[in-house]
Scaffold this active site. Structure first.
Site, PDB file in Angstrom:
ATOM      1  N   LYS A  22     -25.567 -39.598  49.648  1.00 38.88           N
ATOM      2  CA  LYS A  22     -25.004 -38.186  50.274  1.00 38.88           C
ATOM      3  C   LYS A  22     -26.572 -37.352  49.977  1.00 38.88           C
ATOM      4  O   LYS A  22     -26.910 -37.731  48.963  1.00 38.88           O
ATOM      5  CB  LYS A  22     -23.997 -37.968  49.460  1.00 38.88           C
ATOM      6  CG  LYS A  22     -23.013 -39.034  50.017  1.00 38.88           C
ATOM      7  CD  LYS A  22     -21.327 -38.387  49.598  1.00 38.88           C
ATOM      8  CE  LYS A  22     -20.284 -39.322  49.013  1.00 38.88           C
ATOM      9  NZ  LYS A  22     -20.210 -39.682  48.117  1.00 38.88           N
TER      10      LYS A  22
ATOM     11  N   HIS B 280     -23.274 -33.595  52.179  1.00 38.61           N
ATOM     12  CA  HIS B 280     -22.487 -33.598  50.755  1.00 38.61           C
ATOM     13  C   HIS B 280     -21.744 -32.691  51.444  1.00 38.61           C
ATOM     14  O   HIS B 280     -20.244 -32.878  51.376  1.00 38.61           O
ATOM     15  CB  HIS B 280     -22.821 -33.761  49.820  1.00 38.61           C
ATOM     16  CG  HIS B 280     -22.647 -34.581  48.551  1.00 38.61           C
ATOM     17  ND1 HIS B 280     -23.058 -35.542  47.853  1.00 38.61           N
ATOM     18  CD2 HIS B 280     -20.826 -34.458  48.715  1.00 38.61           C
ATOM     19  CE1 HIS B 280     -21.899 -35.582  47.021  1.00 38.61           C
ATOM     20  NE2 HIS B 280     -20.591 -34.886  47.089  1.00 38.61           N
TER      21      HIS B 280
HETATM   22  N1  LIG Z   1     -17.698 -36.366  49.139  1.00 41.78           N
HETATM   23  C1  LIG Z   1     -17.225 -35.442  48.069  1.00 41.78           C
HETATM   24  O1  LIG Z   1     -17.076 -33.910  47.717  1.00 41.78           O
HETATM   25  C2  LIG Z   1     -16.889 -36.239  46.875  1.00 41.78           C
HETATM   26  C3  LIG Z   1     -16.669 -37.617  46.451  1.00 41.78           C
HETATM   27  N2  LIG Z   1     -16.190 -38.151  45.685  1.00 41.78           N
HETATM   28  C4  LIG Z   1     -15.719 -40.430  46.309  1.00 41.78           C
HETATM   29  O2  LIG Z   1     -14.630 -40.161  46.228  1.00 41.78           O
HETATM   30  C5  LIG Z   1     -14.732 -41.531  44.836  1.00 41.78           C
HETATM   31  C6  LIG Z   1     -13.310 -41.270  44.497  1.00 41.78           C
HETATM   32  O3  LIG Z   1     -12.744 -40.133  44.012  1.00 41.78           O
HETATM   33  P1  LIG Z   1     -12.738 -39.651  42.512  1.00 41.78           P
HETATM   34  O4  LIG Z   1     -13.149 -37.826  42.248  1.00 41.78           O
HETATM   35  O5  LIG Z   1     -13.248 -40.535  41.780  1.00 41.78           O
HETATM   36  O6  LIG Z   1     -11.309 -39.403  42.336  1.00 41.78           O
HETATM   37  P2  LIG Z   1      -9.953 -40.926  41.749  1.00 41.78           P
HETATM   38  O7  LIG Z   1      -8.799 -40.331  42.690  1.00 41.78           O
HETATM   39  O8  LIG Z   1     -10.357 -42.553  42.386  1.00 41.78           O
HETATM   40  O9  LIG Z   1      -9.345 -40.329  41.000  1.00 41.78           O
HETATM   41  C7  LIG Z   1     -10.935 -41.317  39.467  1.00 41.78           C
HETATM   42  C8  LIG Z   1      -9.648 -40.986  38.129  1.00 41.78           C
HETATM   43  O10 LIG Z   1      -8.121 -42.049  38.528  1.00 41.78           O
HETATM   44  C9  LIG Z   1      -8.337 -43.038  37.489  1.00 41.78           C
HETATM   45  N3  LIG Z   1      -7.561 -43.960  37.571  1.00 41.78           N
HETATM   46  C10 LIG Z   1      -8.457 -45.085  38.387  1.00 41.78           C
HETATM   47  N4  LIG Z   1      -7.579 -46.366  38.622  1.00 41.78           N
HETATM   48  C11 LIG Z   1      -6.035 -45.923  38.478  1.00 41.78           C
HETATM   49  C12 LIG Z   1      -4.913 -46.778  38.269  1.00 41.78           C
HETATM   50  N5  LIG Z   1      -5.371 -47.942  38.721  1.00 41.78           N
HETATM   51  N6  LIG Z   1      -4.566 -46.177  37.233  1.00 41.78           N
HETATM   52  C13 LIG Z   1      -4.334 -45.436  36.575  1.00 41.78           C
HETATM   53  N7  LIG Z   1      -5.556 -44.420  36.750  1.00 41.78           N
HETATM   54  C14 LIG Z   1      -6.558 -45.314  37.348  1.00 41.78           C
HETATM   55  C15 LIG Z   1      -9.467 -42.882  37.019  1.00 41.78           C
HETATM   56  O11 LIG Z   1      -9.724 -43.074  35.207  1.00 41.78           O
HETATM   57  P3  LIG Z   1     -10.149 -43.712  34.454  1.00 41.78           P
HETATM   58  O12 LIG Z   1     -12.239 -44.527  35.426  1.00 41.78           O
HETATM   59  O13 LIG Z   1     -10.467 -43.734  33.409  1.00 41.78           O
HETATM   60  O14 LIG Z   1      -9.860 -45.524  35.242  1.00 41.78           O
HETATM   61  C16 LIG Z   1      -9.930 -41.763  37.242  1.00 41.78           C
HETATM   62  O15 LIG Z   1     -10.131 -40.955  35.881  1.00 41.78           O
HETATM   63  C17 LIG Z   1     -15.813 -40.280  43.820  1.00 41.78           C
HETATM   64  O16 LIG Z   1     -16.061 -42.166  43.050  1.00 41.78           O
HETATM   65  C18 LIG Z   1     -17.275 -40.539  44.598  1.00 41.78           C
HETATM   66  O17 LIG Z   1     -17.087 -41.507  45.567  1.00 41.78           O
HETATM   67  C19 LIG Z   1     -15.563 -37.672  45.009  1.00 41.78           C
HETATM   68  C20 LIG Z   1     -15.145 -36.029  44.973  1.00 41.78           C
HETATM   69  C21 LIG Z   1     -15.566 -35.949  45.965  1.00 41.78           C
HETATM   70  O1  LIG Z   2     -17.981 -36.063  43.840  1.00 35.93           O
HETATM   71  C1  LIG Z   2     -18.356 -35.156  44.864  1.00 35.93           C
HETATM   72  O2  LIG Z   2     -18.994 -35.836  45.952  1.00 35.93           O
HETATM   73  C2  LIG Z   2     -18.199 -33.300  44.841  1.00 35.93           C
HETATM   74  O3  LIG Z   2     -19.118 -33.390  45.771  1.00 35.93           O
HETATM   75  C3  LIG Z   2     -17.732 -32.685  43.929  1.00 35.93           C
HETATM   76  O4  LIG Z   2     -17.777 -32.996  42.310  1.00 35.93           O
HETATM   77  C4  LIG Z   2     -18.090 -31.045  44.117  1.00 35.93           C
HETATM   78  O5  LIG Z   2     -19.575 -31.171  43.466  1.00 35.93           O
HETATM   79  C5  LIG Z   2     -18.070 -30.091  43.348  1.00 35.93           C
HETATM   80  O6  LIG Z   2     -16.759 -30.632  42.895  1.00 35.93           O
HETATM   81  C6  LIG Z   2     -18.375 -28.981  42.250  1.00 35.93           C
HETATM   82  O7  LIG Z   2     -17.394 -28.402  41.943  1.00 35.93           O
END
Ligand SMILES: NC(=O)C1=CN([C@@H]2O[C@H](COP(=O)(O)OP(=O)(O)OC[C@H]3O[C@@H](n4cnc5c(N)ncnc54)[C@H](OP(=O)(O)O)[C@@H]3O)[C@@H](O)[C@H]2O)C=CC1
Ligand SMILES: O=C(O)C(=O)[C@@H](O)[C@H](O)C(=O)CO
Length: 276
Positions: free
Chosen positions: A75, A108
């Site tokens: 992104k 993004h």
């Molecule tokens: N475009 C955007 O603005 C954004 C994009 N993203 C994308 O989306 C992806 C996923 O979202 P993300 O923010 O990571 O959040 P998630 O909703 O995937 O949650 C991740 C959390 O859940 C925990 N977890 C994962 N699997 C399990 C399980 N089976 N049981 C219990 N707990 C679990 C992890 O802990 P642990 O690691 O300890 O297992 C971590 O704390 C990101 O990694 C990113 O690629 C995310 C935010 C913003």
């Molecule tokens: O994780 C991402 O991809 C995001 O864009 C977010 O984390 C975002 O930047 C945010 O939460 C800023 O506070």
């Protein structure tokens, strides 16, 4: 385990289940993504913001998996919106990833205060036309931002990646996306630990009924709604658990009960107003 492939509006396909690497420590990323690839994931979602594109690239390079079997998304960060800045940022991302092309490149955030997302989108169209990006899409776009892109360009985004989980189900935005050919991707699909999703009675009951974990039930909910989803975990055991979601199916009643959790409660930034 076979992950369904979804066909995007440009004819390319994307594995419906992938692995997200937000907040995966850059130092740990190669090992963690290697775990994910060994488990069977073939779709990785990263971003320039995450500062771990090198680790993703290193894991891919050492995996021996043919490039065409992988789907890599990255992104463009907000400060790089524009035209030349997009080309420069893209060059930096592919260099870090060690790839000749990325499968999907996303704006993004719309950052409407900058008023540069249409110009940025035209630069994305050029990247796509050059062959260095297969599909182009957006993230955190609201309906009005999508409408403006469609009105002012020749390309409907292949995807819109938005905050989406049972407590913030985004039904209207999903339906609008579908109506114009934009596939929805969920970010924060497990609620990022911000909500007690796993303790919700509807999630717990579905998990118990199928002998799976609450996380697996929530991932199934995304999949059965036709949404593209990429949960993140640092732990190999949970990485494997989150991939093991094709041996059961939620009933229509279980899906409806999880739908009812929706409280329209955004956990992350507001794309219309937040500036970062
Ligand atoms: N475009 C955007 O603005 C954004 C994009 N993203 C994308 O989306 C992806 C996923 O979202 P993300 O923010 O990571 O959040 P998630 O909703 O995937 O949650 C991740 C959390 O859940 C925990 N977890 C994962 N699997 C399990 C399980 N089976 N049981 C219990 N707990 C679990 C992890 O802990 P642990 O690691 O300890 O297992 C971590 O704390 C990101 O990694 C990113 O690629 C995310 C935010 C913003
Ligand atoms: O994780 C991402 O991809 C995001 O864009 C977010 O984390 C975002 O930047 C945010 O939460 C800023 O506070």
């Amino acid at each position: 385990m076979t992950v369904p492939l979804i066909t995007l509006n440009d004819g390319h396909t994307i594995p419906q289940l992938g692995f997200g690497v937000y907040k995966v420590d850059p130092i740990q990323t190669e090992r963690i993504v290697t775990d994910a690839l060994e488990v069977g994931y073939r779709h990785i979602d990263t971003a320039a913001l995450y500062q771990n594109e090198e680790g993703v690239g290193a894991a891919i390079a050492s995996s021996g998996i043919p490039r065409e079997e992988l789907f890599v998304t990255t992104k463009l960060w907000n400060s790089d919106q524009g035209t030349q800045s997009v080309f420069d940022a893209f060059d930096a991302s592919v260099e870090k990833l060690g790839l000749d092309y990325v499968d999907l490149y996303l704006i993004h955030w719309p950052r409407p205060d900058l008023d540069r997302y249409v110009e940025t989108w035209h630069a994305f169209e050029q990247l796509r036309d050059s062959g260095r990006v297969r599909s182009i899409g957006v993230s955190n776009f609201q309906r009005g931002h999508l409408e403006r892109l469609v009105a002012e360009s020749d390309t409907v985004p292949a995807v819109n990646q938005i905050e989406l989980h049972p407590a913030f189900a985004q039904v209207e935005l999903r339906e609008f996306g579908e109506s114009i050919g934009v596939r929805t991707e969920s970010w924060g699909p497990l609620g990022q630990g911000r909500y007690d999703l796993f303790g919700e009675p509807a999630v717990a009951a579905a998990a118990q009924a199928h002998g799976v974990s609450p996380a697996q039930a929530v991932i199934r909910w995304h999949l059965q709604h036709g949404i593209i989803v990429f949960p993140k975990s640092n732990a190999r055991e949970r990485i494997a658990e989150n991939f093991d979601v094709f041996g059961f199916e939620l009933t229509a009643d279980e899906v409806a009960a999880i739908d009812a959790i929706d409280r329209g409660q955004r956990g992350g930034p507001n794309p219309d107003t937040d500036v970062f």
